[in-house]
Design a protein around this motif. Structure first.
Motif, PDB file in Angstrom:
ATOM      1  N   PRO A   1      90.301  32.219  23.507  1.00 51.53           N
ATOM      2  CA  PRO A   1      89.615  32.373  22.216  1.00 51.53           C
ATOM      3  C   PRO A   1      89.293  31.009  21.609  1.00 51.53           C
ATOM      4  O   PRO A   1      89.786  29.989  22.111  1.00 51.53           O
ATOM      5  N   PRO A   2      88.513  30.979  20.514  1.00 50.47           N
ATOM      6  CA  PRO A   2      88.282  29.715  19.810  1.00 50.47           C
ATOM      7  C   PRO A   2      89.623  29.045  19.492  1.00 50.47           C
ATOM      8  O   PRO A   2      90.612  29.732  19.205  1.00 50.47           O
ATOM      9  N   MET A   3      89.635  27.731  19.549  1.00 45.80           N
ATOM     10  CA  MET A   3      90.889  26.986  19.441  1.00 45.80           C
ATOM     11  C   MET A   3      91.326  26.806  17.990  1.00 45.80           C
ATOM     12  O   MET A   3      90.499  26.719  17.088  1.00 45.80           O
ATOM     13  N   THR A   4      92.634  26.755  17.796  1.00 50.17           N
ATOM     14  CA  THR A   4      93.182  26.674  16.439  1.00 50.17           C
ATOM     15  C   THR A   4      94.309  25.639  16.355  1.00 50.17           C
ATOM     16  O   THR A   4      95.314  25.853  15.687  1.00 50.17           O
ATOM     17  N   GLY A   5      94.124  24.519  17.050  1.00 51.71           N
ATOM     18  CA  GLY A   5      95.145  23.475  16.992  1.00 51.71           C
ATOM     19  C   GLY A   5      94.997  22.606  15.754  1.00 51.71           C
ATOM     20  O   GLY A   5      94.252  22.915  14.832  1.00 51.71           O
TER      21      GLY A   5
END
Lengths: 154, 86
Positions: B81-85
């Motif tokens: 999925p789209p990254m969330t770091g």
């Protein structure tokens, strides 16, 4: 002379002061160092912890690419980026970016640029563990983060 | 027919029910988009994981790619999925 780019992806915490010293040691040409650290928030007491998953190998490679872009674009003298993975409690560090340049503006802009790209293209994912003992699910990506990244387009 | 190592992360991994697998790539599967369409025929868990196909991000050999990217020569393809770091 310190390394131009230092990137680490690790479970352990990091020490801001030690990383600044490492980056600027024996580098008298450095005139400005900017440090950004991102911490885990407790979301008004509702969050017990974040669990960070990453893509080993690509995470390091992607952050290195971003740091190299920033060095090139802003003329940085050095850049360090450290990102933690695993379970992180509120108040603990998640990410560190340190940039160095002869004058302050490049270091500020470089750190800002690295964070904006890191958030949208470094392969990390956050899962929430809630204070009531349940799993809150995966954090959704924010449009605001894409907007922040896109402002660097030229 | 060629084989490729697939790796999954975050809720893509959870919904598919595994972190990695080796896939025989059938003839006709040329791009990432083709691969996603093919995977969705493999079972309900894939269908659920890849339902919103436009949201899925892909990397070939650990570099981001778009869905129209050819997969020929890929050793490792990651879907996530789209990254969330940060």
């Amino acid at each position: 002379m310190g390394a131009l780019v230092t990137v680490r992806v690790q479970r352990e915490d990091f020490d801001l002061s030690a990383e600044v010293s490492r980056l600027s040691f024996d580098r008298p040409e450095i005139g400005a160092v900017v440090t950004f650290s991102g911490l885990c928030r407790d979301e008004a007491g509702t969050l017990a912890a974040l669990e960070l998953e990453h893509y080993p190998g690509m995470a390091e490679a992607e952050i290195t690419r971003i740091c190299e872009l920033a060095i090139e674009r802003f003329g940085l003298q050095a850049a360090t980026a450290i990102h933690r993975y695993g379970k992180i409690n509120p108040g603990e560090n998640i990410v560190l970016v340190v940039t160095a340049s002869p004058h302050r503006q490049a270091a500020f802009d470089g750190a800002n640029f690295i964070m904006d790209f890191l958030k949208t293209s470094a392969p990390f994912w956050k899962k929430e563990h809630l204070a009531d003992g349940t799993t809150g699910g995966w954090v959704s990506a924010k449009d605001a983060d894409d907007t922040a990244r896109d402002r660097w387009k030229r | 027919m060629s084989t490729v190592n697939l790796v999954y992360f975050s809720w893509v991994r959870e919904r598919i029910g595994k972190g990695e697998e080796t896939l025989e790539v059938p003839a006709g599967v040329v791009t990432i988009a083709d691969l996603l369409s093919h995977l969705k025929t493999l079972g309900e868990e894939y269908e659920t994981a890849l339902e919103h196909q436009n949201v899925i991000r892909a990397a070939i050999n650990q570099e981001h790619v778009e869905h129209d990217e050819p997969i020929a020569g890929a050793r490792e393809i990651a879907l996530f999925p789209p990254m969330t770091g940060g």
